[in-house]
Write a protein that holds these residues in place. Structure first.
Motif, PDB file in Angstrom:
ATOM      1  N   ILE A  34       0.840  -1.198   0.000  1.00  0.00           N
ATOM      2  CA  ILE A  34       0.000   0.000   0.000  1.00  0.00           C
ATOM      3  C   ILE A  34       0.876   1.249   0.000  1.00  0.00           C
ATOM      4  N   LYS A  35       1.930   1.251   0.797  1.00  0.00           N
ATOM      5  CA  LYS A  35       2.832   2.408   0.866  1.00  0.00           C
ATOM      6  C   LYS A  35       3.463   2.681  -0.494  1.00  0.00           C
ATOM      7  N   VAL A  36       3.914   1.636  -1.170  1.00  0.00           N
ATOM      8  CA  VAL A  36       4.516   1.797  -2.489  1.00  0.00           C
ATOM      9  C   VAL A  36       3.528   2.470  -3.440  1.00  0.00           C
ATOM     10  N   PHE A  37       2.288   2.023  -3.435  1.00  0.00           N
ATOM     11  CA  PHE A  37       1.302   2.580  -4.359  1.00  0.00           C
ATOM     12  C   PHE A  37       0.844   3.978  -3.957  1.00  0.00           C
ATOM     13  N   ARG A  38       0.807   4.270  -2.686  1.00  0.00           N
ATOM     14  CA  ARG A  38       0.502   5.652  -2.266  1.00  0.00           C
ATOM     15  C   ARG A  38       1.602   6.605  -2.725  1.00  0.00           C
ATOM     16  N   ASP A  39       2.850   6.177  -2.568  1.00  0.00           N
ATOM     17  CA  ASP A  39       3.978   6.988  -3.037  1.00  0.00           C
ATOM     18  C   ASP A  39       3.897   7.180  -4.549  1.00  0.00           C
ATOM     19  N   TYR A  40       3.571   6.130  -5.262  1.00  0.00           N
ATOM     20  CA  TYR A  40       3.457   6.198  -6.719  1.00  0.00           C
ATOM     21  C   TYR A  40       2.335   7.152  -7.129  1.00  0.00           C
ATOM     22  N   MET A  41       1.214   7.099  -6.423  1.00  0.00           N
ATOM     23  CA  MET A  41       0.101   8.001  -6.717  1.00  0.00           C
ATOM     24  C   MET A  41       0.537   9.459  -6.565  1.00  0.00           C
ATOM     25  N   ARG A  42       1.366   9.757  -5.584  1.00  0.00           N
ATOM     26  CA  ARG A  42       1.874  11.123  -5.417  1.00  0.00           C
ATOM     27  C   ARG A  42       2.769  11.517  -6.593  1.00  0.00           C
ATOM     28  N   GLN A  43       3.560  10.555  -7.082  1.00  0.00           N
ATOM     29  CA  GLN A  43       4.472  10.831  -8.202  1.00  0.00           C
ATOM     30  C   GLN A  43       3.710  11.114  -9.497  1.00  0.00           C
ATOM     31  N   ILE A  44       2.579  10.455  -9.687  1.00  0.00           N
ATOM     32  CA  ILE A  44       1.852  10.596 -10.955  1.00  0.00           C
ATOM     33  C   ILE A  44       0.664  11.549 -10.844  1.00  0.00           C
ATOM     34  N   GLU A  45       0.592  12.269  -9.753  1.00  0.00           N
ATOM     35  CA  GLU A  45      -0.531  13.189  -9.545  1.00  0.00           C
ATOM     36  C   GLU A  45      -0.694  14.123 -10.740  1.00  0.00           C
ATOM     37  N   GLY A  46      -1.923  14.255 -11.204  1.00  0.00           N
ATOM     38  CA  GLY A  46      -2.240  15.138 -12.315  1.00  0.00           C
ATOM     39  C   GLY A  46      -2.135  14.483 -13.679  1.00  0.00           C
ATOM     40  N   GLN A  47      -1.555  13.296 -13.765  1.00  0.00           N
ATOM     41  CA  GLN A  47      -1.447  12.605 -15.050  1.00  0.00           C
ATOM     42  C   GLN A  47      -2.716  11.814 -15.318  1.00  0.00           C
ATOM     43  N   GLU A  48      -3.235  11.923 -16.526  1.00  0.00           N
ATOM     44  CA  GLU A  48      -4.432  11.158 -16.901  1.00  0.00           C
ATOM     45  C   GLU A  48      -4.052   9.776 -17.408  1.00  0.00           C
ATOM     46  N   CYS A  49      -2.983   9.718 -18.198  1.00  0.00           N
ATOM     47  CA  CYS A  49      -2.519   8.456 -18.773  1.00  0.00           C
ATOM     48  C   CYS A  49      -1.080   8.229 -18.347  1.00  0.00           C
ATOM     49  N   LEU A  50      -0.743   6.981 -18.187  1.00  0.00           N
ATOM     50  CA  LEU A  50       0.625   6.639 -17.820  1.00  0.00           C
ATOM     51  C   LEU A  50       1.316   6.014 -19.019  1.00  0.00           C
ATOM     52  N   GLU A  51       2.558   6.370 -19.199  1.00  0.00           N
ATOM     53  CA  GLU A  51       3.334   5.777 -20.281  1.00  0.00           C
ATOM     54  C   GLU A  51       3.637   4.330 -19.917  1.00  0.00           C
ATOM     55  N   PRO A  52       3.501   3.420 -20.886  1.00  0.00           N
ATOM     56  CA  PRO A  52       3.850   2.028 -20.591  1.00  0.00           C
ATOM     57  C   PRO A  52       5.333   1.911 -20.265  1.00  0.00           C
ATOM     58  N   VAL A  53       5.636   1.040 -19.334  1.00  0.00           N
ATOM     59  CA  VAL A  53       7.019   0.832 -18.927  1.00  0.00           C
ATOM     60  C   VAL A  53       7.606  -0.289 -19.770  1.00  0.00           C
ATOM     61  N   SER A  54       8.804  -0.088 -20.272  1.00  0.00           N
ATOM     62  CA  SER A  54       9.480  -1.111 -21.052  1.00  0.00           C
ATOM     63  C   SER A  54      10.477  -1.838 -20.149  1.00  0.00           C
ATOM     64  N   TYR A  55      10.381  -3.138 -20.150  1.00  0.00           N
ATOM     65  CA  TYR A  55      11.293  -3.953 -19.335  1.00  0.00           C
ATOM     66  C   TYR A  55      12.299  -4.678 -20.202  1.00  0.00           C
ATOM     67  N   THR A  56      12.407  -4.299 -21.495  1.00  0.00           N
ATOM     68  CA  THR A  56      13.297  -5.008 -22.388  1.00  0.00           C
ATOM     69  C   THR A  56      14.760  -4.927 -21.958  1.00  0.00           C
ATOM     70  N   HIS A  57      15.115  -3.829 -21.287  1.00  0.00           N
ATOM     71  CA  HIS A  57      16.505  -3.684 -20.838  1.00  0.00           C
ATOM     72  C   HIS A  57      16.870  -4.669 -19.736  1.00  0.00           C
ATOM     73  N   LEU A  58      15.873  -5.330 -19.164  1.00  0.00           N
ATOM     74  CA  LEU A  58      16.138  -6.291 -18.095  1.00  0.00           C
ATOM     75  C   LEU A  58      16.345  -7.704 -18.606  1.00  0.00           C
ATOM     76  N   ARG A  59      16.060  -7.933 -19.875  1.00  0.00           N
ATOM     77  CA  ARG A  59      16.189  -9.284 -20.421  1.00  0.00           C
ATOM     78  C   ARG A  59      17.656  -9.716 -20.460  1.00  0.00           C
TER      79      ARG A  59
END
Length: 108
Positions: free
Chosen positions: A81-106
């Motif tokens: 819950i704490k992680v997602f509350r922090d994330y909500m503060r980071q994305i405040e005001g954004q309507e859409c989120l950019e998809p995250v690419s994990y290809t660099h982790l392969r």
């Protein structure tokens, strides 16, 4: 209702599917009823060990083991819950989120 059907002792726990048959309920109905009975003061324990299931505690040790298990789960949930509350503060005001690419982790 559920409390009266449960055996005493973790080793005698009734598996969820068996309890569902005994009660004539679907899983959601049964877990809601267990939740309600616990909220009303019934010390209904559950276990994931072996076949898992529900039981009434036979000893202080079983109560403590269940309590420790619930506290651990609660701690894990609150951390998430704490992680997602922090994330909500980071994305405040954004309507859409950019998809995250994990290809660099392969692994290459």
């Amino acid at each position: 209702m559920i409390k009266e059907l449960l055996p005493s002792g973790k080793d005698n726990a009734i598996p969820t599917t068996e309890l569902m048959k005994l009660c004539g309920m679907e899983r959601r109905q049964m877990t809601k009823l267990i939740h309600d009975e616990r909220a009303a003061g019934a010390a209904i324990c559950s276990t994931t060990a072996g076949a898992g299931g529900y039981y009434m505690p036979a000893s202080r040790q079983e109560v403590q083991e269940f309590l420790d298990s619930m506290e651990s789960r609660g701690s894990s949930i609150f951390s998430c819950i704490k992680v997602f509350r922090d994330y909500m503060r980071q994305i405040e005001g954004q309507e859409c989120l950019e998809p995250v690419s994990y290809t660099h982790l392969r692994a290459h």
